[in-house]
Design an enzyme around this catalytic site. Structure first.
Site, PDB file in Angstrom:
ATOM      1  CG  ASP A 177      -1.662   1.028   1.366  1.00 13.66           C
ATOM      2  OD1 ASP A 177      -1.811   2.037   0.535  1.00 13.66           O
ATOM      3  OD2 ASP A 177      -2.659   1.107   2.278  1.00 13.66           O
ATOM      4  CG  ASP A 235       1.913  12.089   3.672  1.00 14.91           C
ATOM      5  OD1 ASP A 235       1.994  12.978   2.830  1.00 14.91           O
ATOM      6  OD2 ASP A 235       0.831  11.388   3.565  1.00 14.91           O
TER       7      ASP A 235
END
Ligand code: RIB
Length: 300
Positions: free
Chosen positions: A240, A246
């Protein structure tokens, strides 16, 4: 050299994640497997990455009463949440995320409370910040330009991750940004170019600070003061990819704040984001500093 103290003023989302055979096509109804609810939001994820990388981090932003678990997750990660406001009538932002078998994602966003930030909340959150402190921003709030200007006025080191790209982002004051992060889509949107080298050159003309261009499995490039940098991505089996950018952003800033070495920061950030994509979810899969360092040693 800047001090390693950061305020991340950014989004907090509830992520509803669905595993799908492929990203849904127009007009199609698609069955999903294994729905999951995770803490997310580019702001929250980047605060967790900063804190896990060892930076003394505070988060500012806004949730509704339904988002209390997001604040708790930040606190468990060691992030100061005293500037996270709770709007009594607000709905916490959320994201509907499809993840395909290759780990690629597609995200629908509802801004909710993230788009209700007021000038007063900005003033209050920045009140204790000053020269050299990091202000980390993304593009999921309603007040990005005001925040860039407020951080610069206080002499803060303004880092801006231009995700997700918006037309409005083209007019932000990049001359006030000390470190700009983009992926290929955002870089192309901002620069009007499509080739990575050209994107980087164009953004370096727009922003006098460090420009970091992440390229997924092709690694990352950076430019600063006439010099360019490149670092590969580490090969892993992605489950994923949500939150990879981030993680990269938080880890890059943490490492750069330590010694100003852009190449080292790119390697540590690449290691942390490689680990992050091997697990489901965003914030929950950001590795601890020790794990990222160990992974990097194993790659030497
Ligand atoms: O970068 C990943 C994040 O984007 C997700 O957590 C989602 O909330 C969106 O903000």
């Amino acid at each position: 050299m800047m001090k390693t103290k950061a305020l991340c003023f950014g989004s907090l989302n509830i992520d509803y994640v669905y595993e799908v055979e492929h990203i849904v096509r127009p007009g199609e109804t698609l069955d999903t497997k294994r729905p999951g609810v995770f803490a997310g939001g580019k702001g929250l994820n980047q605060s967790v990455a900063l804190a896990k990388a060892g930076v003394c981090t505070a988060h500012a932003g806004k949730i509704g009463p339904d988002g209390a678990f997001l604040r708790e997750l930040l606190e468990r990660a060691g992030v100061d949440t005293s500037s996270v406001a709770v709007g009594a009538d607000s709905a916490t932002g959320h994201a509907i995320i499809q993840v395909d078998p290759a780990g690629q994602n597609s995200i629908l966003l509802f801004g909710g409370a993230n788009r209700e930030i007021t000038d007063t909340e900005i003033e209050e959150a920045l009140a204790g910040c000053g020269e050299g402190d990091i202000l980390l921003l993304q593009n999921e709030l309603n007040a990005t330009e005001a925040l860039i200007r407020a951080g610069h006025r206080r002499g803060m080191f303004v880092a801006f991750n231009c995700a997700p790209f918006s037309e409005e982002a083209k007019s932000y004051p990049y001359e006030l940004v000390d470190c700009l992060f983009v992926n290929e889509t955002e870089g192309a949107g901002l620069s009007g170019r499509t080739e990575p080298g050209e994107i980087l050159d164009a953004l370096a003309r727009l922003c006098p600070g460090i420009v970091v261009l992440t390229l997924g499995t092709r690694g990352a490039m950076a430019a600063y003061r006439g010099q360019t940098y490149a670092a590969p991505a580490f090969p892993v089996r992605a489950v994923d990819t949500t939150g990879a950018g981030d993680t990269y952003t938080g880890y890059f800033l943490a490492a750069f704040a330590e010694d100003g070495d852009i190449s080292r920061a790119m390697r540590l950030a690449a290691a942390a984001s490689a680990l992050e994509v091997t697990r489901p979810g965003a914030a929950a899969s950001i590795p601890a500093r020790e794990e990222a360092e160990r992974f990097l040693r194993g790659m030497a």
